[in-house]
Scaffold this active site. Structure first.
Site, mmCIF file in Angstrom:
data_model
loop_
_atom_site.group_PDB
_atom_site.id
_atom_site.type_symbol
_atom_site.label_atom_id
_atom_site.label_comp_id
_atom_site.label_asym_id
_atom_site.label_seq_id
_atom_site.Cartn_x
_atom_site.Cartn_y
_atom_site.Cartn_z
ATOM 1 N N ASP A 1 -4.791 19.084 5.699
ATOM 2 C CA ASP A 1 -3.589 18.322 5.370
ATOM 3 C C ASP A 1 -2.718 18.194 6.613
ATOM 4 O O ASP A 1 -2.153 19.168 7.098
ATOM 5 C CB ASP A 1 -2.825 19.038 4.254
ATOM 6 C CG ASP A 1 -1.585 18.272 3.815
ATOM 7 O OD1 ASP A 1 -1.347 17.157 4.330
ATOM 8 O OD2 ASP A 1 -0.849 18.801 2.964
ATOM 9 N N CYS B 1 24.614 38.284 -4.605
ATOM 10 C CA CYS B 1 23.888 39.389 -5.247
ATOM 11 C C CYS B 1 23.728 40.593 -4.324
ATOM 12 O O CYS B 1 23.279 41.657 -4.756
ATOM 13 C CB CYS B 1 22.525 38.925 -5.735
ATOM 14 S SG CYS B 1 21.294 38.711 -4.421
ATOM 15 N N CYS C 1 18.026 32.530 -2.142
ATOM 16 C CA CYS C 1 17.939 33.985 -2.100
ATOM 17 C C CYS C 1 16.644 34.464 -2.745
ATOM 18 O O CYS C 1 16.330 34.073 -3.873
ATOM 19 C CB CYS C 1 19.143 34.586 -2.822
ATOM 20 S SG CYS C 1 19.091 36.385 -2.908
#
Length: 437
Positions: free
Chosen positions: A349, A226, A202
């Site tokens: 990368d 929440c 979250c």
């Protein structure tokens, strides 16, 4: 006088660039911005509606669907449809396409360019597709990037069109008082599941999100104790088929499209959301959606006599998984050509290929896999680690590797990363010259 000089020098630069065989998408804007640092702001002020399209995957397809549909309905627009989505390319689009009658701008914008461009242009609306790991050596971790975007776009009066199913995108709701959500109903389609998850935590409290339904990766219906949750979508796909082209049911209206790949359903829905918020009705959208075909290497189809091919850009694990899934939807034998470059625009990368699900290739009927690009040998190693037991051919020259697929009878599945796209697409156009695309 400064603005006039900037515009005319930019147009000369465009002609010169194209005369030597280049696209001329960034150079005009670069020159204009040096002559007049306010050129983009001045030109943007002449437009009534500016739509920014951003996110990790799907920006170009979403942007081109919007642009095509508006043009199909005789609406003049400014559109950086050539994919130059940073400040210089966006400036070029405004310079080359602005007219007194043009009142809408449809602008694809690179996630990393949002802070810079918003110093000069405030769009009337922004649509975000998704956020996945993509070239993190450019932007840092996803959480940092999303927080930076939220801070940049806050308190500017921008209408945000958000993918309700992506918690990363949905968290941008803190940045505006005007939010429109789009999404997909649970069970609308059975996406292939991946072991790769960006984050299921979250953004408010850090607890693990609870999922009522997962479409793929972190995309789905979620909630947290929440109060953070997947919001109700105003525009929603209730169901769709793909075989391999999309047949969508959006808000109880059917759309028979000419683009492939189940992941493109979200891109079509994002485009639909923008078009509805611009005031278009279902019939005008249908006029555009059902006549749109890709010509930019995003699920682009080719056919010549009995030979068929499809190319799709993949520059991160989610994009690669989506491209590999296309092969699973195609019956019969396939031949793959996969390219991996590590040029600056690709991101140095390339370790993200180890997060992509190449193992799924072992379930397909494949004549051969040709690996190419500057990191061809790394692709070869990744496929060996995936225990894909088919001939793996290394050909570092992208043109030669792509041409070699014509030696096989099977359906060619071509998967380039960013800087591999142009040469691979150019070779496919040569190989299928005189055929269908």
């Amino acid at each position: 006088m400064r603005q006039w000089t900037a515009i005319h020098l930019a147009k000369l630069a465009r002609k010169a660039s194209r005369a030597v065989g280049k696209r001329g998408t960034d150079l005009p804007g670069q020159i204009a911005r040096k002559v007049d640092t306010d050129i983009l702001r001045k030109l943007a002020e002449q437009v009534d509606d500016i739509v920014f399209i951003s996110g990790t995957n799907g920006k170009t397809t979403t942007s081109n669907l919007i642009g095509h549909t508006l043009k199909a309905n005789n609406i003049q627009i400014i559109h950086n449809n050539e994919g130059a989505n940073m400040a210089a390319g966006i400036t070029s689009a405004f310079i080359m396409q602005s007219t007194p009658k043009t009142k809408i701008a449809v602008i694809e914008i690179d996630e990393g360019s949002i802070p810079r461009v918003l110093k000069e242009v405030t769009p009337s609306m922004m649509v975000f597709t998704n956020f996945f790991r993509d070239q993190m050596d450019r932007f840092g971790e996803i959480d940092i990037m999303v927080n930076n975007i939220a801070e940049t776009i806050s308190n500017k009066g921008i209408k945000l069109l958000l993918n309700a199913d992506d918690p990363f995108v949905s968290r941008l709701k803190i940045a505006s008082d005007t939010i429109v959500y789009y999404g997909m109903k649970a069970h609308a389609h059975e996406f292939e599941q991946s072991t790769m998850n960006e984050s299921r935590y979250c953004p408010n409290c850090g607890r693990l999100l609870q999922y009522d339904y997962i479409h793929y990766n972190q995309i789905g219906h979620y909630h947290c104790q929440c109060g953070f949750k997947r919001e109700q979508a105003k525009y929603e796909i209730s169901s769709f088929d793909v075989a391999p082209f999309l047949y969508l049911n959006i808000n109880d209206e059917k759309y028979d499209m000419k683009i492939a790949g189940d992941f493109n359903a979200y891109n079509a829905l994002a485009a639909y959301t923008v078009l509805r918020e611009l005031g278009l009705n279902e019939q005008t959208i249908k006029n555009g959606f059902e006549t749109y075909t890709s010509d930019n290497g995003r699920m682009q189809y080719f056919k010549k006599e009995r030979k068929e091919a499809m190319i799709n850009l993949a520059k991160n694990p989610a994009g690669m998984n989506a491209s590999l899934s296309v092969g699973e939807q195609l019956e019969g034998e396939k031949v793959y050509v996969i390219s991996l470059n590590d040029n600056a625009a690709d991101g140095r990368d390339t370790s993200w290929i180890y997060d992509a699900d190449f193992e799924k290739l072992s379930k397909q009927q494949i004549e051969a896999i040709i690996v190419t690009g500057t990191r061809a040998e790394e692709l070869q190693l990744r496929l060996k680690l995936a225990e894909v037991e088919v001939p793996i051919i290394v050909e570092r020259d992208i043109y030669k590797a792509t041409a070699k697929t014509m030696d096989y009878k099977g359906f060619t599945v071509a998967i380039p990363n960013y800087t591999s796209l142009a040469p691979m697409l150019e070779q496919l156009n040569r190989s299928f010259e005189g055929g269908q695309s």
